[in-house]
Design a protein around this motif. Structure first.
Motif, PDB file in Angstrom:
ATOM      1  N   GLY A   1       4.671  15.342   2.860  1.00 26.08           N
ATOM      2  CA  GLY A   1       4.564  15.706   1.449  1.00 26.08           C
ATOM      3  C   GLY A   1       5.916  15.891   0.798  1.00 26.08           C
ATOM      4  O   GLY A   1       6.737  14.981   0.756  1.00 26.08           O
ATOM      5  N   ASN A   2       6.169  17.098   0.293  1.00 24.58           N
ATOM      6  CA  ASN A   2       7.362  17.379  -0.501  1.00 24.58           C
ATOM      7  C   ASN A   2       8.662  17.178   0.274  1.00 24.58           C
ATOM      8  O   ASN A   2       8.696  17.261   1.508  1.00 24.58           O
ATOM      9  N   TYR A   3       9.759  16.912  -0.484  1.00 22.20           N
ATOM     10  CA  TYR A   3      11.114  16.876   0.062  1.00 22.20           C
ATOM     11  C   TYR A   3      11.324  18.083   0.959  1.00 22.20           C
ATOM     12  O   TYR A   3      10.925  19.202   0.601  1.00 22.20           O
ATOM     13  N   PRO A   4      11.926  17.918   2.141  1.00 17.14           N
ATOM     14  CA  PRO A   4      12.561  16.686   2.649  1.00 17.14           C
ATOM     15  C   PRO A   4      11.660  15.854   3.559  1.00 17.14           C
ATOM     16  O   PRO A   4      12.152  15.095   4.371  1.00 17.14           O
ATOM     17  N   PHE A   5      10.331  15.986   3.396  1.00 19.96           N
ATOM     18  CA  PHE A   5       9.388  15.330   4.301  1.00 19.96           C
ATOM     19  C   PHE A   5       8.706  14.119   3.664  1.00 19.96           C
ATOM     20  O   PHE A   5       7.642  13.689   4.108  1.00 19.96           O
ATOM     21  N   GLN A   6       9.306  13.551   2.622  1.00 19.42           N
ATOM     22  CA  GLN A   6       8.753  12.347   2.005  1.00 19.42           C
ATOM     23  C   GLN A   6       8.721  11.206   3.024  1.00 19.42           C
ATOM     24  O   GLN A   6       9.513  11.170   3.966  1.00 19.42           O
ATOM     25  N   SER A   7       7.798  10.270   2.828  1.00 18.52           N
ATOM     26  CA  SER A   7       7.603   9.198   3.801  1.00 18.52           C
ATOM     27  C   SER A   7       6.892   8.027   3.126  1.00 18.52           C
ATOM     28  O   SER A   7       6.502   8.118   1.956  1.00 18.52           O
ATOM     29  N   TRP A   8       6.743   6.926   3.870  1.00 16.04           N
ATOM     30  CA  TRP A   8       5.919   5.818   3.384  1.00 16.04           C
ATOM     31  C   TRP A   8       4.505   6.003   3.931  1.00 16.04           C
ATOM     32  O   TRP A   8       4.282   5.942   5.136  1.00 16.04           O
ATOM     33  N   GLY A   9       3.558   6.251   3.027  1.00 13.06           N
ATOM     34  CA  GLY A   9       2.158   6.381   3.402  1.00 13.06           C
ATOM     35  C   GLY A   9       1.404   5.099   3.100  1.00 13.06           C
ATOM     36  O   GLY A   9       1.611   4.475   2.057  1.00 13.06           O
ATOM     37  N   ILE A  10       0.487   4.711   3.990  1.00 12.55           N
ATOM     38  CA  ILE A  10      -0.132   3.380   3.909  1.00 12.55           C
ATOM     39  C   ILE A  10      -1.516   3.389   3.272  1.00 12.55           C
ATOM     40  O   ILE A  10      -2.213   2.369   3.290  1.00 12.55           O
ATOM     41  N   ALA A  11      -1.945   4.543   2.729  1.00 14.60           N
ATOM     42  CA  ALA A  11      -3.227   4.624   2.023  1.00 14.60           C
ATOM     43  C   ALA A  11      -4.413   4.255   2.921  1.00 14.60           C
ATOM     44  O   ALA A  11      -5.443   3.797   2.436  1.00 14.60           O
ATOM     45  N   GLY A  12      -4.248   4.432   4.222  1.00 16.07           N
ATOM     46  CA  GLY A  12      -5.333   4.162   5.148  1.00 16.07           C
ATOM     47  C   GLY A  12      -5.678   2.702   5.341  1.00 16.07           C
ATOM     48  O   GLY A  12      -6.724   2.371   5.900  1.00 16.07           O
ATOM     49  N   ARG A  13      -4.807   1.809   4.950  1.00 13.17           N
ATOM     50  CA  ARG A  13      -5.110   0.377   5.007  1.00 13.17           C
ATOM     51  C   ARG A  13      -4.650  -0.242   6.322  1.00 13.17           C
ATOM     52  O   ARG A  13      -3.521  -0.048   6.760  1.00 13.17           O
ATOM     53  N   ASP A  14      -5.535  -1.021   6.923  1.00 14.20           N
ATOM     54  CA  ASP A  14      -5.204  -1.721   8.162  1.00 14.20           C
ATOM     55  C   ASP A  14      -4.255  -2.889   7.933  1.00 14.20           C
ATOM     56  O   ASP A  14      -3.592  -3.342   8.870  1.00 14.20           O
ATOM     57  N   ASP A  15      -4.209  -3.393   6.688  1.00 17.65           N
ATOM     58  CA  ASP A  15      -3.360  -4.554   6.395  1.00 17.65           C
ATOM     59  C   ASP A  15      -2.054  -4.154   5.711  1.00 17.65           C
ATOM     60  O   ASP A  15      -1.391  -4.990   5.084  1.00 17.65           O
ATOM     61  N   ALA A  16      -1.655  -2.890   5.842  1.00 13.53           N
ATOM     62  CA  ALA A  16      -0.439  -2.420   5.176  1.00 13.53           C
ATOM     63  C   ALA A  16       0.787  -3.166   5.699  1.00 13.53           C
ATOM     64  O   ALA A  16       0.917  -3.427   6.894  1.00 13.53           O
ATOM     65  N   GLU A  17       1.698  -3.505   4.777  1.00 11.50           N
ATOM     66  CA  GLU A  17       2.949  -4.180   5.124  1.00 11.50           C
ATOM     67  C   GLU A  17       4.089  -3.562   4.323  1.00 11.50           C
ATOM     68  O   GLU A  17       3.920  -3.176   3.164  1.00 11.50           O
ATOM     69  N   PHE A  18       5.245  -3.509   4.957  1.00  6.45           N
ATOM     70  CA  PHE A  18       6.446  -2.915   4.367  1.00  6.45           C
ATOM     71  C   PHE A  18       7.523  -3.998   4.325  1.00  6.45           C
ATOM     72  O   PHE A  18       7.816  -4.625   5.349  1.00  6.45           O
ATOM     73  N   THR A  19       8.112  -4.216   3.148  1.00  6.97           N
ATOM     74  CA  THR A  19       9.122  -5.263   2.989  1.00  6.97           C
ATOM     75  C   THR A  19      10.462  -4.648   2.618  1.00  6.97           C
ATOM     76  O   THR A  19      10.560  -3.853   1.677  1.00  6.97           O
ATOM     77  N   LEU A  20      11.480  -5.010   3.371  1.00  3.25           N
ATOM     78  CA  LEU A  20      12.852  -4.573   3.102  1.00  3.25           C
ATOM     79  C   LEU A  20      13.668  -5.780   2.671  1.00  3.25           C
ATOM     80  O   LEU A  20      13.760  -6.763   3.414  1.00  3.25           O
ATOM     81  N   THR A  21      14.258  -5.718   1.495  1.00  6.06           N
ATOM     82  CA  THR A  21      15.159  -6.755   1.008  1.00  6.06           C
ATOM     83  C   THR A  21      16.585  -6.226   1.066  1.00  6.06           C
ATOM     84  O   THR A  21      16.920  -5.227   0.419  1.00  6.06           O
TER      85      THR A  21
ATOM     86  N   ALA B   1       0.853  -1.187   0.000  1.00  4.49           N
ATOM     87  CA  ALA B   1       0.000   0.000   0.000  1.00  4.49           C
ATOM     88  C   ALA B   1       0.886   1.233   0.000  1.00  4.49           C
ATOM     89  O   ALA B   1       1.844   1.320   0.770  1.00  4.49           O
ATOM     90  N   GLU B   2       0.565   2.193  -0.879  1.00  2.00           N
ATOM     91  CA  GLU B   2       1.283   3.463  -0.945  1.00  2.00           C
ATOM     92  C   GLU B   2       0.263   4.542  -1.279  1.00  2.00           C
ATOM     93  O   GLU B   2      -0.476   4.421  -2.255  1.00  2.00           O
ATOM     94  N   THR B   3       0.219   5.584  -0.482  1.00  4.84           N
ATOM     95  CA  THR B   3      -0.832   6.584  -0.579  1.00  4.84           C
ATOM     96  C   THR B   3      -0.936   7.170  -1.985  1.00  4.84           C
ATOM     97  O   THR B   3       0.021   7.748  -2.502  1.00  4.84           O
ATOM     98  N   ARG B   4      -2.106   6.970  -2.579  1.00 10.47           N
ATOM     99  CA  ARG B   4      -2.439   7.505  -3.912  1.00 10.47           C
ATOM    100  C   ARG B   4      -1.410   7.127  -4.976  1.00 10.47           C
ATOM    101  O   ARG B   4      -1.347   7.764  -6.025  1.00 10.47           O
ATOM    102  N   ASP B   5      -0.569   6.155  -4.687  1.00  6.31           N
ATOM    103  CA  ASP B   5       0.477   5.738  -5.627  1.00  6.31           C
ATOM    104  C   ASP B   5       1.342   6.932  -6.051  1.00  6.31           C
ATOM    105  O   ASP B   5       1.775   7.030  -7.204  1.00  6.31           O
ATOM    106  N   GLU B   6       1.630   7.831  -5.081  1.00 10.29           N
ATOM    107  CA  GLU B   6       2.421   9.029  -5.361  1.00 10.29           C
ATOM    108  C   GLU B   6       3.848   8.838  -4.866  1.00 10.29           C
ATOM    109  O   GLU B   6       4.074   8.297  -3.773  1.00 10.29           O
ATOM    110  N   PRO B   7       4.857   9.313  -5.629  1.00 12.74           N
ATOM    111  CA  PRO B   7       6.261   9.133  -5.235  1.00 12.74           C
ATOM    112  C   PRO B   7       6.603   9.680  -3.857  1.00 12.74           C
ATOM    113  O   PRO B   7       7.491   9.150  -3.185  1.00 12.74           O
TER     114      PRO B   7
END
Length: 262
Positions: free
Chosen positions: A155-175, A131-137
């Motif tokens: 929002g804009n640099y330098p405050f970019q972040s990972w947004g979860i689009a309001g989903r309770d099942d959001a997951e973040f994977t680091l490889t 999940a990524e909010t509005r599919d925005e970079p």
């Protein structure tokens, strides 16, 4: 081992550096949409330092594919995760070099990658999410490993972040792409309070099959968690439990994974 850098547009080669243990490419023209920088290493996998634009921090990559392709980003969005002027103008400088053994063995944050891309480019570390909010970079998963800790706005640099689009099942994977013996995790929540909420706990599922639960506070400060040493090639943040407040947006600014490569 040696490497070189090539600027391409589709199948057209625009410029190429000489080969060596380090290389640079100076391009005195504006980039065009579709341009890409390729770092070609004569043997992979390899640890390679890169900086594809002066506006990005250098990154130590574990490259598993040659050439590694970095597509030049263009700002077509309302909010943008790169600094003003990055990849713009008429004079550009990119460099790459093979990492020294002492750099590879150093104790460091192995999750940081200022050059991570939305897709898996074959260079690690790499972040992805379901999940990524509005599919925005400005809210892509990659923002949580770019080395930027500014978190009092959104929002804009330098405050970019990972947004979860309001989903309770959001997951973040680091490889990570290679084995790392880890011993500490650091979580930096986005803290644009009261616009933001926060997670009270996060489950970290490690690639070795183990897991741990991190209990978080509502704070703008980095939150440090000692981890019993274990060797992993990646992890997943799951079961993100939101605080029961009126705010809507729990968000991750940065994840740091400290340890030593094996």
């Amino acid at each position: 081992m040696s490497l070189h850098i090539t600027l391409v547009h589709g199948q057209q080669q625009l410029q190429q550096s000489p080969s060596g243990t380090s290389a640079y490419l100076a391009f005195p023209h504006q980039y065009a949409e579709g341009d890409a920088l390729q770092v070609t290493v004569d043997r992979v996998p390899a640890y390679v330092w890169v900086q594809m634009d002066a506006g990005l921090k250098p990154a130590l990559l574990y490259v598993t594919k040659s050439p590694w392709v970095f597509t030049i980003p263009f700002n077509t969005e309302r909010e943008w995760p790169y600094p003003d002027g990055a990849f713009l103008g008429r004079n550009h400088y990119a460099w790459a070099r093979l990492a020294a053994p002492m750099e590879i063995k150093a104790q460091r944050n192995w999750s940081e990658n200022s050059h991570d891309q939305h897709h898996d480019s074959g260079a690690y570390p790499h972040a992805a999410a379901n999940a990524e909010t509005r599919d925005e970079p400005a809210f892509y998963a990659r923002n949580a490993i770019d080395g930027m800790l500014a978190n009092e706005k959104h929002g804009n640099y330098p405050f970019q972040s990972w947004g979860i689009a309001g989903r309770d099942d959001a997951e973040f994977t680091l490889t990570l792409g290679h084995p790392v013996q880890i011993e500490e995790l650091v979580i930096v929540l986005r803290a644009d309070y009261p616009h933001d909420s926060h997670w009270t706990s996060i489950t970290v599922a490690f690639s070795d099959g183990s897991d741990t639960v991190l209990h978080l506070q509502k704070t703008a400060d980095p939150q440090h968690f000692a981890i019993a040493p274990r060797t992993i090639t990646g992890l997943k943040l799951t079961h993100l439990v939101k605080d029961k407040d009126a705010s809507t947006f729990p968000t991750l600014t940065e994840l740091q994974v400290f340890g030593q490569a094996e």
